[in-house]
Design a protein around this motif. Structure first.
Motif, PDB file in Angstrom:
ATOM      1  N   PHE A 193      14.546 -15.587  14.724  1.00 14.43           N
ATOM      2  CA  PHE A 193      15.609 -16.134  15.571  1.00 14.43           C
ATOM      3  C   PHE A 193      16.187 -17.440  15.032  1.00 14.43           C
ATOM      4  CE2 PHE A 193      12.664 -13.981  18.724  1.00 14.43           C
ATOM      5  CZ  PHE A 193      13.342 -12.767  18.653  1.00 14.43           C
ATOM      6  N   ARG A 196      19.635 -19.400  16.221  1.00 15.26           N
ATOM      7  CA  ARG A 196      20.105 -19.006  17.547  1.00 15.26           C
ATOM      8  C   ARG A 196      19.993 -20.176  18.535  1.00 15.26           C
ATOM      9  NH1 ARG A 196      18.531 -12.759  18.938  1.00 15.26           N
ATOM     10  NH2 ARG A 196      18.596 -11.903  16.818  1.00 15.26           N
ATOM     11  N   SER A 197      20.832 -20.126  19.563  1.00  9.16           N
ATOM     12  CA  SER A 197      20.768 -21.114  20.639  1.00  9.16           C
ATOM     13  C   SER A 197      19.751 -20.661  21.675  1.00  9.16           C
ATOM     14  CB  SER A 197      22.140 -21.253  21.295  1.00  9.16           C
ATOM     15  OG  SER A 197      22.485 -20.040  21.963  1.00  9.16           O
ATOM     16  N   GLU A 200      20.929 -17.700  23.599  1.00  9.43           N
ATOM     17  CA  GLU A 200      20.830 -16.426  22.875  1.00  9.43           C
ATOM     18  C   GLU A 200      19.407 -15.881  22.852  1.00  9.43           C
ATOM     19  OE1 GLU A 200      24.357 -16.689  19.532  1.00  9.43           O
ATOM     20  OE2 GLU A 200      22.580 -17.965  19.255  1.00  9.43           O
ATOM     21  N   LEU A 201      18.436 -16.698  23.254  1.00 12.17           N
ATOM     22  CA  LEU A 201      17.036 -16.270  23.231  1.00 12.17           C
ATOM     23  C   LEU A 201      16.536 -15.787  24.590  1.00 12.17           C
ATOM     24  CD1 LEU A 201      15.453 -19.070  20.978  1.00 12.17           C
ATOM     25  CD2 LEU A 201      16.127 -16.757  20.312  1.00 12.17           C
ATOM     26  N   THR A 202      17.369 -15.884  25.603  1.00 12.51           N
ATOM     27  CA  THR A 202      16.890 -15.544  26.950  1.00 12.51           C
ATOM     28  C   THR A 202      16.528 -14.073  27.105  1.00 12.51           C
ATOM     29  OG1 THR A 202      19.189 -15.270  27.658  1.00 12.51           O
ATOM     30  CG2 THR A 202      18.161 -17.419  28.061  1.00 12.51           C
TER      31      THR A 202
END
Length: 401
Positions: A193, A196-197, A200-202
């Motif tokens: 990842f 990524r922000s 974006e990881l949720t």
């Protein structure tokens, strides 16, 4: 070429059927004149694999975490020997939670601890107490045990790190004296990842988190790499192994995973250890330290154009590294709490019960609630109590949602 000028070192392999253990056997297989495997430890889920290792190495003792695995392993050893037209070897089979610790206490020249998780602490302490060189791939036992592990050492050079980052640092430190060290620099691949922000990881899945771009590892270590908890644990491990304050240990993202870590010296020079990603190299050094074996891995190909990149870690997205520094500053048992809470959260994530970001968020919450124990009051009992509390508290938080 392999040399016959050395007396073979006796080796006990803990976690023999895992990634580290099987690659260690590759090294042993390539250098039969240098190593004699006397003991193997595994969980017991694959009796045929364990039996094959026993028959190949001639190990006289096997430790199995699962007592119910004893009969299937014994049967597989007998079947394998008869199929090969060999006499059935006399193999001692130890079982139960303390089996690996018992095996590690028997004083082989080298004990390679490739067990995953804090259950590796007992074998680590046993190996050190027996005077064996400890080739340490089980970072959790040092993170959890901290000063307990350091106190158990009977000589300064007794622990040889097998994590690629710490092996790299150990190699780089040969370039100067300890007072000349300015900083340690741990490299991180960035995991699946990178870039990524948090938003974006949720919604990332376990399948996505298990798809590491560089390394093939077990599920817990792979998830830890995705969350950067692995780097968090490695920072604590580097602090303990090399006696460098955590504020003088940096983390930098290096996606190619060729530079395994670096040491910056006071004169402005930085020494890096580079090799293509292959865990057999640090494993081989763990078994043969301070000597290098020939051959082990393939070196970098300098005849081809290549690029290596380095970028700062975005700690606003990957907050685990900051937790490492906070845990070390808080108390002697905070690192144990961090690791135990994380193990519970990783299991919950792999089981689909929590989201990806909840892993580190829950660890942070549990860490903040722990009262802690001073280094002076640290004992095996206090470490185990802290771990038990952390696991229970993490489960409560996860159930509460």
């Amino acid at each position: 070429m392999p040399s016959s000028q050395h007396t073979p070192r006796t080796v006990t392999l803990l976690g023999s059927t895992g990634s580290i253990g099987t690659q260690a056997l590759d090294v042993v297989r390539a250098h039969p004149d240098r190593f004699t495997v006397t003991g193997l430890a595994a969980g017991g889920a694959d009796p045929v694999a364990i039996a094959g290792q026993v028959l190949e190495t001639g190990a006289g003792a096997v430790a199995l975490a699962r007592p119910e695995a004893a009969a299937p392993v014994a049967e597989a050893i007998e079947a394998g020997a008869r199929a090969a037209g060999r006499a059935v070897p006399d193999v001692e089979i130890l079982t139960g939670a303390q089996a690996a610790t018992t095996l590690a206490s028997r004083g082989s020249d080298v004990v390679l601890n490739g067990i995953t998780g804090s259950v590796g602490l007992g074998p680590t302490l046993a190996a050190l107490g027996a005077g064996s060189t400890l080739a340490l791939a089980n970072k959790e036992s040092l993170v959890v045990g901290g000063d307990l592990v350091r106190r158990a050492q009977v000589r300064d050079d007794q622990i040889v790190p097998v994590d690629s980052e710490h092996s790299a640092i150990a190699q780089c430190l040969r370039s100067g004296t300890r007072p000349e060290v300015a900083r340690l620099v741990l490299t991180a691949s960035g995991g699946p990842f990178r870039g990524r922000s948090r938003a974006e990881l949720t919604a990332v899945t376990a399948e996505q988190a298990l798809a590491h771009p560089t390394w093939s590892m077990g599920p817990v270590v792979t998830i830890n790499s995705a969350t950067m908890v692995n780097k968090c644990l490695e920072l604590i491990e580097a602090h303990l192994l090399f006696d460098v304050p955590v504020d003088r240990i940096a983390v930098v993202v290096h996606p190619q995973s060729v530079v395994h870590s670096m040491v910056e010296f006071v004169d402005g020079s930085t020494i890096a250890q580079a090799s293509p990603p292959d865990m057999r190299l640090p494993i081989a050094l763990g078994l043969s330290w301070p000597e290098r074996l020939d051959p082990v891995g393939t070196p970098c190909d300098w005849s081809r154009a290549t690029s290596w990149t380095f970028e700062p870690l975005d700690e606003s997205v990957f907050r685990a590294v900051a937790l490492a520094r906070a845990a070390v500053a808080a108390s002697a048992t905070h690192p144990a709490v961090l690791n135990a809470a994380n193990e519970e959260c990783v299991e919950a994530f792999l089981g689909g019960r929590i989201g990806f970001l909840e892993i580190v968020e829950t660890v942070e919450r549990v860490l903040g609630e722990h009262e802690g124990t001073s280094a002076a009051g640290l004992s095996l009992e206090s470490v185990l109590e802290a771990e038990t509390w952390a696991r229970a508290r993490a489960q409560e938080v996860l159930r509460a949602g």
